[in-house]
Design an enzyme around this catalytic site. Sequence first.
Site, mmCIF file in Angstrom:
data_model
loop_
_atom_site.group_PDB
_atom_site.id
_atom_site.type_symbol
_atom_site.label_atom_id
_atom_site.label_comp_id
_atom_site.label_asym_id
_atom_site.label_seq_id
_atom_site.Cartn_x
_atom_site.Cartn_y
_atom_site.Cartn_z
ATOM 1 N N HIS A 207 6.397 -88.807 -37.736
ATOM 2 C CA HIS A 207 5.464 -88.525 -38.802
ATOM 3 C C HIS A 207 6.293 -88.058 -40.085
ATOM 4 O O HIS A 207 7.839 -87.898 -39.879
ATOM 5 C CB HIS A 207 4.885 -87.047 -38.498
ATOM 6 C CG HIS A 207 5.970 -85.884 -38.177
ATOM 7 N ND1 HIS A 207 6.536 -85.935 -37.073
ATOM 8 C CD2 HIS A 207 6.254 -84.799 -38.990
ATOM 9 C CE1 HIS A 207 7.457 -84.606 -36.976
ATOM 10 N NE2 HIS A 207 7.238 -84.110 -38.242
ATOM 11 N N ASP B 27 6.714 -85.359 -42.943
ATOM 12 C CA ASP B 27 6.015 -83.997 -43.029
ATOM 13 C C ASP B 27 5.015 -83.599 -44.101
ATOM 14 O O ASP B 27 5.065 -84.155 -45.272
ATOM 15 C CB ASP B 27 7.457 -82.986 -43.342
ATOM 16 C CG ASP B 27 8.249 -82.628 -42.163
ATOM 17 O OD1 ASP B 27 7.649 -82.812 -40.947
ATOM 18 O OD2 ASP B 27 9.426 -82.405 -42.459
ATOM 19 N N HIS C 57 10.005 -89.066 -38.862
ATOM 20 C CA HIS C 57 11.047 -88.734 -37.834
ATOM 21 C C HIS C 57 10.356 -88.169 -36.668
ATOM 22 O O HIS C 57 9.118 -87.880 -36.658
ATOM 23 C CB HIS C 57 11.848 -87.308 -38.554
ATOM 24 C CG HIS C 57 11.132 -86.351 -38.867
ATOM 25 N ND1 HIS C 57 10.321 -86.409 -40.153
ATOM 26 C CD2 HIS C 57 10.949 -85.103 -38.267
ATOM 27 C CE1 HIS C 57 9.734 -84.978 -40.353
ATOM 28 N NE2 HIS C 57 10.051 -84.256 -39.270
ATOM 29 N N ARG D 268 13.534 -73.623 -40.970
ATOM 30 C CA ARG D 268 13.164 -74.754 -41.527
ATOM 31 C C ARG D 268 12.603 -74.558 -43.139
ATOM 32 O O ARG D 268 11.710 -73.466 -43.167
ATOM 33 C CB ARG D 268 12.052 -75.703 -40.844
ATOM 34 C CG ARG D 268 11.849 -77.012 -41.555
ATOM 35 C CD ARG D 268 10.899 -77.788 -40.584
ATOM 36 N NE ARG D 268 9.609 -77.768 -41.372
ATOM 37 C CZ ARG D 268 8.578 -78.612 -41.022
ATOM 38 N NH1 ARG D 268 8.530 -79.359 -40.104
ATOM 39 N NH2 ARG D 268 7.367 -78.294 -41.594
#
Length: 290
Positions: free
Chosen positions: A108, A110, A266, A281
């Site tokens: 995907h 993000d 990723h 994150r």
Amino acid sequence: MLDRVRTQNSNIEVTPTASGFGAVVTGLDLSKPLPDGVMDEVRQAWAAHGVLSFPGQPLSLDQLEAVTLQFGPFGVDPFIAPMPGRPNVLELRREPDEKATNFGAGWHSDWSFQPVPPAATLLHGQVIPPVGGDTLFADCTAAYAALSPTFQEMLAPLRAIHSAGRAYGIKGVFARETERRTMQIIVSEEADKTHTHPLVRTHPVTGEKALFVSPVYTVGIEGLTPAESQAILGFLFGHMTQPEFIFRHRWARDTLLIWDNRRTVHLAEGGYDGHLRVMHRTTVAGDVPA
């Protein structure tokens, strides 16, 4: 190819992979604000290589947020509860006894389902298992360039349909999950909404074109039947994740990773059952894909 950058304020070293996709950056202390000239060099390296790894950076949450803001304002992270008192930081935590699938296990980009998806994601290694847990990246710029001119021309006017429904919708993967998960996932009807973006987007910095689709968030192509969409998307998903387009990042504690969602997809590998894994994150706001 960038391999060493010097400025009057700092001396940083950028070591790319053989393909030029992905690079390791040393010679910086990210716990302090970077001077404008140095930050410009870092942004250049990021645009050139797509994924940058900064090893040996023990950052507090305040410092992680400050580094993120040097790349741009925070992006919006839906469907995952942030850390208490840290609305812009997600803790990706998996306990040793968890049986649920590791978070991020499908290819995907993000939050590509947002009208304005994030330009960058930063991930900081806190607790790294002794086995597994690699993050894989696919270079969607190189994958597009490898297509025939005829196929590129066919893709040029197409708009891909993106949605978070398969993952976070009321009938999505997380809604059907039965195993306990430490991370607080927010299942919502909002996730079932759709938004379209160019199937091929142009990078706002480099001007290069890249495929902007992924198996997790791209659910169709505007104006095509489901069968027609699947024929094209299925081919692209297989094409862009071939070994020649992949960069594998192996984690170490205190490594900071930043990647460009505008040219990469990723996938987070598992393989660390029985071990604690903790990552922090943040995301950086992007622009409307064009």
